[in-house]
Scaffold this motif. Structure first.
Motif, PDB file in Angstrom:
ATOM      1  N   HIS A  86       0.919  -1.175   0.042  1.00 17.16           N
ATOM      2  CA  HIS A  86       0.014  -0.070  -0.050  1.00 17.16           C
ATOM      3  C   HIS A  86       0.917   1.278   0.013  1.00 17.16           C
ATOM      4  O   HIS A  86       1.786   1.308   0.748  1.00 17.16           O
ATOM      5  N   LYS A  87       0.398   2.394  -0.958  1.00 16.28           N
ATOM      6  CA  LYS A  87       1.389   3.281  -1.090  1.00 16.28           C
ATOM      7  C   LYS A  87       1.005   4.663  -0.190  1.00 16.28           C
ATOM      8  O   LYS A  87      -0.161   4.361   0.491  1.00 16.28           O
ATOM      9  N   PRO A  88       1.821   5.517   0.009  1.00 13.90           N
ATOM     10  CA  PRO A  88       1.469   6.745   1.052  1.00 13.90           C
ATOM     11  C   PRO A  88       0.146   7.171   0.545  1.00 13.90           C
ATOM     12  O   PRO A  88      -0.073   7.280  -0.593  1.00 13.90           O
ATOM     13  N   GLY A  89      -0.673   7.689   1.257  1.00 14.28           N
ATOM     14  CA  GLY A  89      -2.001   8.331   1.047  1.00 14.28           C
ATOM     15  C   GLY A  89      -3.263   7.316   0.747  1.00 14.28           C
ATOM     16  O   GLY A  89      -4.366   7.864   0.569  1.00 14.28           O
ATOM     17  N   ASP A  90      -2.829   5.843   0.999  1.00 13.63           N
ATOM     18  CA  ASP A  90      -3.692   4.860   0.615  1.00 13.63           C
ATOM     19  C   ASP A  90      -4.767   4.626   1.661  1.00 13.63           C
ATOM     20  O   ASP A  90      -4.488   4.850   3.119  1.00 13.63           O
ATOM     21  N   HIS A  91      -5.991   4.651   1.465  1.00 11.63           N
ATOM     22  CA  HIS A  91      -6.990   4.333   2.300  1.00 11.63           C
ATOM     23  C   HIS A  91      -7.718   2.950   1.990  1.00 11.63           C
ATOM     24  O   HIS A  91      -8.456   2.950   0.955  1.00 11.63           O
ATOM     25  N   SER A  92      -7.394   2.100   2.936  1.00  9.03           N
ATOM     26  CA  SER A  92      -8.037   0.652   2.465  1.00  9.03           C
ATOM     27  C   SER A  92      -8.943   0.222   3.526  1.00  9.03           C
ATOM     28  O   SER A  92      -8.549   0.314   4.645  1.00  9.03           O
ATOM     29  N   LEU A  93      -9.884  -0.753   3.198  1.00  5.84           N
ATOM     30  CA  LEU A  93     -10.707  -1.400   4.105  1.00  5.84           C
ATOM     31  C   LEU A  93     -10.234  -2.306   5.030  1.00  5.84           C
ATOM     32  O   LEU A  93      -9.318  -3.119   4.035  1.00  5.84           O
ATOM     33  N   ALA A  94     -10.523  -2.577   6.100  1.00  6.93           N
ATOM     34  CA  ALA A  94     -10.245  -3.718   6.844  1.00  6.93           C
ATOM     35  C   ALA A  94     -11.116  -3.894   7.946  1.00  6.93           C
ATOM     36  O   ALA A  94     -11.993  -3.123   8.225  1.00  6.93           O
ATOM     37  N   GLN A  95     -11.121  -5.081   8.451  1.00  8.50           N
ATOM     38  CA  GLN A  95     -12.186  -5.439   9.436  1.00  8.50           C
ATOM     39  C   GLN A  95     -11.669  -4.971  10.763  1.00  8.50           C
ATOM     40  O   GLN A  95     -10.427  -5.476  11.140  1.00  8.50           O
ATOM     41  N   GLY A  96     -12.439  -4.416  11.473  1.00 11.52           N
ATOM     42  CA  GLY A  96     -11.889  -3.645  12.744  1.00 11.52           C
ATOM     43  C   GLY A  96     -12.742  -4.202  14.040  1.00 11.52           C
ATOM     44  O   GLY A  96     -13.117  -5.318  13.903  1.00 11.52           O
ATOM     45  N   ILE A  97     -13.222  -3.104  14.973  1.00 10.13           N
ATOM     46  CA  ILE A  97     -13.845  -3.694  16.140  1.00 10.13           C
ATOM     47  C   ILE A  97     -15.262  -4.153  15.799  1.00 10.13           C
ATOM     48  O   ILE A  97     -15.802  -3.752  15.090  1.00 10.13           O
ATOM     49  N   LYS A  98     -15.691  -5.179  16.362  1.00  9.81           N
ATOM     50  CA  LYS A  98     -16.846  -6.066  16.219  1.00  9.81           C
ATOM     51  C   LYS A  98     -17.010  -6.525  14.775  1.00  9.81           C
ATOM     52  O   LYS A  98     -18.371  -6.381  14.199  1.00  9.81           O
ATOM     53  N   GLY A  99     -16.084  -6.474  13.937  1.00  8.10           N
ATOM     54  CA  GLY A  99     -16.249  -6.825  12.593  1.00  8.10           C
ATOM     55  C   GLY A  99     -16.615  -5.572  11.690  1.00  8.10           C
ATOM     56  O   GLY A  99     -17.020  -5.927  10.397  1.00  8.10           O
ATOM     57  N   ASP A 100     -16.967  -4.566  12.271  1.00 17.06           N
ATOM     58  CA  ASP A 100     -17.185  -3.297  11.264  1.00 17.06           C
ATOM     59  C   ASP A 100     -16.038  -2.862  10.398  1.00 17.06           C
ATOM     60  O   ASP A 100     -14.935  -3.284  10.453  1.00 17.06           O
ATOM     61  N   ALA A 101     -16.496  -2.540   9.304  1.00 17.59           N
ATOM     62  CA  ALA A 101     -15.448  -2.056   8.207  1.00 17.59           C
ATOM     63  C   ALA A 101     -14.743  -0.655   8.767  1.00 17.59           C
ATOM     64  O   ALA A 101     -15.119   0.242   9.154  1.00 17.59           O
ATOM     65  N   TYR A 102     -13.445  -0.782   8.722  1.00 12.85           N
ATOM     66  CA  TYR A 102     -12.504   0.587   9.170  1.00 12.85           C
ATOM     67  C   TYR A 102     -11.372   0.843   7.997  1.00 12.85           C
ATOM     68  O   TYR A 102     -11.114  -0.293   7.485  1.00 12.85           O
ATOM     69  N   TYR A 103     -11.208   2.033   7.756  1.00 11.79           N
ATOM     70  CA  TYR A 103     -10.056   2.278   6.762  1.00 11.79           C
ATOM     71  C   TYR A 103      -8.863   2.229   7.611  1.00 11.79           C
ATOM     72  O   TYR A 103      -8.748   2.908   8.684  1.00 11.79           O
ATOM     73  N   ILE A 104      -7.793   1.634   7.026  1.00  9.93           N
ATOM     74  CA  ILE A 104      -6.354   1.720   7.358  1.00  9.93           C
ATOM     75  C   ILE A 104      -5.823   2.765   6.592  1.00  9.93           C
ATOM     76  O   ILE A 104      -5.823   2.723   5.383  1.00  9.93           O
ATOM     77  N   VAL A 105      -5.061   3.832   6.983  1.00 12.08           N
ATOM     78  CA  VAL A 105      -4.599   5.002   6.371  1.00 12.08           C
ATOM     79  C   VAL A 105      -3.137   4.817   6.297  1.00 12.08           C
ATOM     80  O   VAL A 105      -2.502   4.754   7.524  1.00 12.08           O
ATOM     81  N   VAL A 106      -2.630   4.937   5.233  1.00 10.26           N
ATOM     82  CA  VAL A 106      -1.117   5.144   5.182  1.00 10.26           C
ATOM     83  C   VAL A 106      -0.778   6.562   4.871  1.00 10.26           C
ATOM     84  O   VAL A 106      -1.145   7.147   4.141  1.00 10.26           O
ATOM     85  N   LYS A 107       0.162   7.035   6.010  1.00 10.41           N
ATOM     86  CA  LYS A 107       0.413   8.420   5.963  1.00 10.41           C
ATOM     87  C   LYS A 107       1.261   8.751   4.702  1.00 10.41           C
ATOM     88  O   LYS A 107       1.856   7.898   4.267  1.00 10.41           O
ATOM     89  N   GLU A 108       1.648   9.996   4.566  1.00  9.56           N
ATOM     90  CA  GLU A 108       2.470  10.621   3.493  1.00  9.56           C
ATOM     91  C   GLU A 108       3.735  10.024   3.792  1.00  9.56           C
ATOM     92  O   GLU A 108       4.782   9.989   2.701  1.00  9.56           O
ATOM     93  N   ASP A 109       4.150   9.952   4.790  1.00 13.30           N
ATOM     94  CA  ASP A 109       5.614   9.567   5.115  1.00 13.30           C
ATOM     95  C   ASP A 109       5.943   7.992   5.057  1.00 13.30           C
ATOM     96  O   ASP A 109       6.867   7.403   5.348  1.00 13.30           O
ATOM     97  N   GLY A 110       4.729   7.377   4.565  1.00  7.43           N
ATOM     98  CA  GLY A 110       4.838   5.767   4.334  1.00  7.43           C
ATOM     99  C   GLY A 110       4.627   5.097   5.627  1.00  7.43           C
ATOM    100  O   GLY A 110       5.042   4.054   5.884  1.00  7.43           O
ATOM    101  N   THR A 111       4.065   5.651   6.542  1.00  5.95           N
ATOM    102  CA  THR A 111       3.819   4.747   7.844  1.00  5.95           C
ATOM    103  C   THR A 111       2.392   4.879   8.323  1.00  5.95           C
ATOM    104  O   THR A 111       1.556   5.440   7.581  1.00  5.95           O
ATOM    105  N   LEU A 112       2.019   3.814   9.203  1.00  9.15           N
ATOM    106  CA  LEU A 112       0.310   3.850   9.322  1.00  9.15           C
ATOM    107  C   LEU A 112       0.010   4.844  10.201  1.00  9.15           C
ATOM    108  O   LEU A 112       0.794   4.993  11.247  1.00  9.15           O
ATOM    109  N   GLU A 113      -1.159   5.294  10.043  1.00 11.12           N
ATOM    110  CA  GLU A 113      -1.837   6.179  11.094  1.00 11.12           C
ATOM    111  C   GLU A 113      -2.164   5.324  12.390  1.00 11.12           C
ATOM    112  O   GLU A 113      -2.451   4.319  12.335  1.00 11.12           O
ATOM    113  N   GLU A 114      -2.095   6.121  13.370  1.00 14.77           N
ATOM    114  CA  GLU A 114      -2.135   5.608  14.817  1.00 14.77           C
ATOM    115  C   GLU A 114      -3.678   4.871  15.050  1.00 14.77           C
ATOM    116  O   GLU A 114      -3.849   4.457  15.936  1.00 14.77           O
TER     117      GLU A 114
END
Length: 150
Positions: free
Chosen positions: A73-101
């Motif tokens: 996943h490239k910087p700036g990417d917002h991809s869906l993943a399964q989060g709390i209780k199975g709800d859809a959550y976006y995992i965000v890759v920041k511009e510096d190439g790390t994951l958002e907290e």
């Protein structure tokens, strides 16, 4: 003769010390019981360790590991993943190439539709009624009443 009578009536020092300790013990219990909650209020709480959050899962239900996720996943990417209780959550890759907290809940706060990320406009736009959210999930345009949960 007067001195000998007075000496008999005065208890010895050991008895006086014993009585003083009994009195101190009897009074200190209730006093500490009353003052203890006040002292507990004035002492700041200790820093508690967090659990570290909830592990996100991919579409197949496998745990997402940050290094492997960042490879695909490239910087700036917002991809869906399964989060709390199975709800859809976006995992965000920041511009510096790390994951958002944090992850951003993909469920619209208006009617519960899944809100897709629009990479061209760099915001979330709900397909149901057009609510728009910025890259952190805050409402930009209604009718959604609340921001997306983190």
């Amino acid at each position: 003769v007067e001195n000998s009578a007075a000496a008999v009536e005065v208890p010895d020092m050991a008895k006086r010390n014993t009585m003083n300790l009994l009195l101190l013990g009897a009074v200190s219990g209730p006093v500490l019981g009353v003052l203890g909650p006040y002292a507990g209020f004035l002492v700041p709480p200790r820093a508690a360790g967090g659990s570290g959050g909830t592990v996100a899962k991919d579409a197949a239900g496998n745990d997402i590991k940050a290094p492997k996720w960042l490879e695909s996943h490239k910087p700036g990417d917002h991809s869906l993943a399964q989060g709390i209780k199975g709800d859809a959550y976006y995992i965000v890759v920041k511009e510096d190439g790390t994951l958002e907290e944090y992850g951003i809940n993909a469920v619209c706060t208006h009617l519960g539709c899944v809100v897709p990320w629009n990479a061209n406009e760099k915001k979330f736009i709900c397909p149901c009624h057009g609510s728009q959210y910025d890259k952190t999930g805050k409402v930009v345009r209604g009718p959604a009443p609340l921001s997306l949960a983190l």
